[in-house]
Design a protein around this motif. Structure first.
Motif, PDB file in Angstrom:
ATOM      1  N   ALA A 169       0.869  -1.208  -0.004  1.00  0.00           N
ATOM      2  CA  ALA A 169      -0.039   0.049  -0.021  1.00  0.00           C
ATOM      3  C   ALA A 169       0.984   1.304   0.118  1.00  0.00           C
ATOM      4  O   ALA A 169       1.022   1.866   0.953  1.00  0.00           O
ATOM      5  N   ASP A 170       1.559   1.341  -1.068  1.00  0.00           N
ATOM      6  CA  ASP A 170       2.719   2.594  -1.222  1.00  0.00           C
ATOM      7  C   ASP A 170       2.071   3.876  -1.637  1.00  0.00           C
ATOM      8  O   ASP A 170       2.655   4.792  -1.015  1.00  0.00           O
ATOM      9  N   PHE A 207       4.184   1.040  12.256  1.00  0.00           N
ATOM     10  CA  PHE A 207       4.903  -0.039  11.289  1.00  0.00           C
ATOM     11  C   PHE A 207       5.024  -1.364  12.103  1.00  0.00           C
ATOM     12  O   PHE A 207       5.135  -1.400  13.397  1.00  0.00           O
ATOM     13  N   HIS A 208       4.728  -2.339  11.428  1.00  0.00           N
ATOM     14  CA  HIS A 208       4.579  -3.685  11.966  1.00  0.00           C
ATOM     15  C   HIS A 208       5.829  -4.058  12.329  1.00  0.00           C
ATOM     16  O   HIS A 208       6.963  -3.853  11.716  1.00  0.00           O
ATOM     17  N   PRO A 209       6.102  -4.383  13.496  1.00  0.00           N
ATOM     18  CA  PRO A 209       7.584  -4.787  14.261  1.00  0.00           C
ATOM     19  C   PRO A 209       8.094  -5.921  13.590  1.00  0.00           C
ATOM     20  O   PRO A 209       9.388  -5.876  13.366  1.00  0.00           O
ATOM     21  N   GLU A 210       7.358  -6.913  13.013  1.00  0.00           N
ATOM     22  CA  GLU A 210       7.878  -7.803  12.481  1.00  0.00           C
ATOM     23  C   GLU A 210       8.152  -7.846  11.124  1.00  0.00           C
ATOM     24  O   GLU A 210       9.173  -8.456  10.406  1.00  0.00           O
ATOM     25  N   PHE A 211       7.396  -7.247  10.101  1.00  0.00           N
ATOM     26  CA  PHE A 211       7.443  -7.224   8.745  1.00  0.00           C
ATOM     27  C   PHE A 211       8.010  -6.070   8.070  1.00  0.00           C
ATOM     28  O   PHE A 211       8.414  -6.012   6.828  1.00  0.00           O
ATOM     29  N   THR A 212       7.939  -4.884   8.800  1.00  0.00           N
ATOM     30  CA  THR A 212       8.630  -3.766   8.163  1.00  0.00           C
ATOM     31  C   THR A 212       9.833  -3.716   7.845  1.00  0.00           C
ATOM     32  O   THR A 212      10.776  -4.130   8.441  1.00  0.00           O
ATOM     33  N   ARG A 213      10.021  -3.227   6.373  1.00  0.00           N
ATOM     34  CA  ARG A 213      11.399  -3.012   5.999  1.00  0.00           C
ATOM     35  C   ARG A 213      11.498  -1.681   5.223  1.00  0.00           C
ATOM     36  O   ARG A 213      10.518  -0.804   5.010  1.00  0.00           O
ATOM     37  N   HIS A 258     -11.943   4.264  12.366  1.00  0.00           N
ATOM     38  CA  HIS A 258     -12.268   3.022  12.748  1.00  0.00           C
ATOM     39  C   HIS A 258     -11.322   2.682  13.925  1.00  0.00           C
ATOM     40  O   HIS A 258     -10.402   1.813  13.453  1.00  0.00           O
ATOM     41  N   PRO A 259     -11.394   3.394  14.726  1.00  0.00           N
ATOM     42  CA  PRO A 259     -10.307   3.445  15.728  1.00  0.00           C
ATOM     43  C   PRO A 259     -10.372   2.136  16.621  1.00  0.00           C
ATOM     44  O   PRO A 259      -9.300   1.765  17.386  1.00  0.00           O
ATOM     45  N   GLN A 260     -11.340   1.375  16.474  1.00  0.00           N
ATOM     46  CA  GLN A 260     -11.333  -0.194  17.171  1.00  0.00           C
ATOM     47  C   GLN A 260     -10.456  -0.915  16.430  1.00  0.00           C
ATOM     48  O   GLN A 260     -10.128  -1.862  16.850  1.00  0.00           O
ATOM     49  N   VAL A 261      -9.970  -0.699  15.187  1.00  0.00           N
ATOM     50  CA  VAL A 261      -9.167  -1.673  14.507  1.00  0.00           C
ATOM     51  C   VAL A 261      -7.937  -0.941  14.542  1.00  0.00           C
ATOM     52  O   VAL A 261      -7.563  -0.080  14.230  1.00  0.00           O
ATOM     53  N   GLY A 262      -6.816  -1.939  14.607  1.00  0.00           N
ATOM     54  CA  GLY A 262      -5.369  -1.437  14.712  1.00  0.00           C
ATOM     55  C   GLY A 262      -4.773  -1.797  13.285  1.00  0.00           C
ATOM     56  O   GLY A 262      -4.907  -2.796  12.635  1.00  0.00           O
ATOM     57  N   PHE A 263      -4.188  -0.713  12.745  1.00  0.00           N
ATOM     58  CA  PHE A 263      -3.717  -0.600  11.581  1.00  0.00           C
ATOM     59  C   PHE A 263      -2.458  -0.722  11.459  1.00  0.00           C
ATOM     60  O   PHE A 263      -1.638   0.102  11.982  1.00  0.00           O
ATOM     61  N   HIS A 264      -1.591  -1.339  10.484  1.00  0.00           N
ATOM     62  CA  HIS A 264      -0.182  -1.376  10.642  1.00  0.00           C
ATOM     63  C   HIS A 264       0.291  -1.553   9.053  1.00  0.00           C
ATOM     64  O   HIS A 264      -0.378  -1.923   8.205  1.00  0.00           O
ATOM     65  N   ASN A 265       1.469  -0.912   8.983  1.00  0.00           N
ATOM     66  CA  ASN A 265       1.959  -0.858   7.439  1.00  0.00           C
ATOM     67  C   ASN A 265       3.327  -1.851   7.718  1.00  0.00           C
ATOM     68  O   ASN A 265       4.131  -1.795   8.537  1.00  0.00           O
ATOM     69  N   SER A 266       3.461  -2.382   6.542  1.00  0.00           N
ATOM     70  CA  SER A 266       4.756  -3.402   6.399  1.00  0.00           C
ATOM     71  C   SER A 266       6.027  -2.859   5.712  1.00  0.00           C
ATOM     72  O   SER A 266       6.922  -3.340   5.778  1.00  0.00           O
ATOM     73  N   SER A 267       5.846  -1.428   5.462  1.00  0.00           N
ATOM     74  CA  SER A 267       7.075  -0.842   4.751  1.00  0.00           C
ATOM     75  C   SER A 267       7.148   0.602   5.041  1.00  0.00           C
ATOM     76  O   SER A 267       6.193   1.173   4.967  1.00  0.00           O
ATOM     77  N   ARG A 268       8.259   1.177   5.188  1.00  0.00           N
ATOM     78  CA  ARG A 268       8.636   2.497   5.048  1.00  0.00           C
ATOM     79  C   ARG A 268       9.161   2.944   3.670  1.00  0.00           C
ATOM     80  O   ARG A 268       9.290   4.324   3.629  1.00  0.00           O
TER      81      ARG A 268
END
Length: 430
Positions: free
Chosen positions: A347-348, A424-430, A404-414
């Motif tokens: 989702a860039d 930023f997802h702690p496991e997947f972010t690059r 939608h504050p009830q949902v946690g949204f993460h991004n996997s890339s910087r």
């Protein structure tokens, strides 16, 4: 420091000390400023005229006329040379005028060269940096020159302003009276009648984690990760957008759900060969050939667009949110299915590493990289190339996330655009 800057600054410091603290350290010396003359004159900054060089006053009057005459509160984005502010303050009915700075260095430069005290001293005026607000305020006028010159801090608001300004133009191709639209809807009507309602998928994955996969270039960094996750016994649900489907399949990654909404998507993007176990969620503008060939379950959804008004009444189905891109209904589907955590892949909304999309050649899915004339800030705070409609899609996703504050949204890339509301997802972010 010029005498004008001192006098203007004293007034700003008295009324808005925090704003003055920021303005006083803006690097206006880095700007290329020139006097441009015509029938009149104006200031050009980095090759962009701040106003007309022929008749600044008439131009400002035309700008003011675009705003409702009975508005008690008005917002101006960009400071210009003070002409529009003067026009609006001449209206007896204006009780509050908010002036939002879009480029601090540009305004600091103007304060050095022109007396701005007449509007700065008006008690109805409030002065602030545009980026201090998370959303645009209505009614507004945005000075065109400063939409181009907007600095990094105010870029998010600039993007929202441009998106709002272009809204009517962008919606022109979705006119229900368009014969091509009517023909496509008619071609899909029997499928719509027969296929399941997307509402049947709602609340079927309550409390789960969902990966929503777009086609941004950063997706290529995660093929190995997604392939490994897909093989886990207990794993997140994988929802992908239509243009990400073929690259995923070619990498041995089978999504659970594919979402498609665009009339330009064909079997080239959604080949049916391996679709037997994959759910397709579609809107009735999709190519009928895609529906005919799809081997897995099919679910119909509508958007709030006027093009679906008659179908919504004749053949009721649930709606998914659309903000210009297929990423929006894919995310909305995840939320309505009950996701508690959503991680975005690809989702860039930008062209990191000088690439437009993952798994496709330059220009295959739209404008080529060479046509990119705009920018957003990436996850490192650096400017990255993009195109204008991508910035609009980003704005609408950020608005959706905020709602939608009830949902946690993460991004996997910087590498792609910074998405407000995500971490930023702690496991997947690059």
């Amino acid at each position: 420091m010029s005498e004008l800057f001192e006098r203007n600054g004293e007034l700003i410091q008295q009324r808005w000390p925090k704003v003055w603290h920021r303005l006083s350290v803006e690097d206006s010396a880095a700007l290329q400023a020139d006097l441009v003359e015509g029938l009149g004159s104006t200031l050009s900054v980095n090759g962009i005229q701040l106003t007309s060089r022929h008749d600044r006053t008439r131009e400002a009057a035309l700008q003011a006329d675009s705003l409702p005459v009975d508005s008690q509160v008005v917002h101006v984005y960009g400071t210009g040379l003070g002409d529009l502010q003067a026009q609006l303050l001449a209206r007896a009915g204006v009780e509050r005028l908010y002036v939002h700075i879009l480029n601090g260095a540009v305004f600091a430069l103007v304060l050095q060269m022109l007396d701005q005290q007449s509007w700065l001293s008006d008690p109805r005026v409030e002065l602030l940096y545009a980026g201090d607000r998370v959303e645009i305020q209505l009614p507004y006028f945005a000075l065109p020159s400063e939409l181009v010159l907007a600095d990094d801090y105010n870029a998010k608001i600039r993007d929202r302003l441009i998106s709002e300004t272009h809204l009517t133009f962008n919606n022109r191709e979705f006119d229900p009276a368009n014969p091509e639209i009517a023909e496509r809807l008619q071609a899909c009507v029997e499928r719509v009648r027969a296929d399941a309602d997307v509402a049947e998928l709602f609340a079927t994955c309550s409390g789960t984690e969902v990966f929503v996969i777009g086609t941004g270039p950063s997706l290529e960094q995660h093929f190995d990760t997604l392939r490994a996750v897909r093989e886990r016994t207990q794993r997140p649900l994988l929802i992908c957008v239509d243009t990400a489907y073929r690259p995923l399949i070619e990498q041995g990654i089978t999504p659970d759900v594919v979402v498609t909404i665009d009339q330009r998507i064909s079997t080239r993007h959604l080949p049916s060969d391996a679709s037997g176990e994959i759910t397709l969620v579609y809107m009735p503008m999709v190519d009928p050939a895609v529906l005919e060939g799809w081997q897995g379950p099919r679910y119909v959804a509508y958007s709030a667009s006027p093009i679906y008004r008659e179908l919504r009444e004749a053949l009721p189905k649930a709606q998914l949110y659309v903000g210009g891109s297929v990423i929006h209904p894919a995310v909305d589907l995840a939320v309505k299915m009950g996701a508690s955590q959503i991680t975005l892949f690809g989702a860039d909304f930008a062209f990191p590493n000088d690439k437009t999309h993952a798994g496709w050649n330059d220009g295959d899915l739209g404008p080529q990289l060479g046509a990119a004339r705009h920018w957003v800030l990436d996850g490192h705070g650096q400017r990255v190339k993009t195109q204008l409609n991508f910035r609009s899609y980003l704005c609408e996703l950020e608005r959706y996330i905020a709602g939608h504050p009830q949902v946690g949204f993460h991004n996997s890339s910087r590498a792609g655009a910074m998405i407000v509301g995500t971490t930023f997802h702690p496991e997947f972010t690059r």
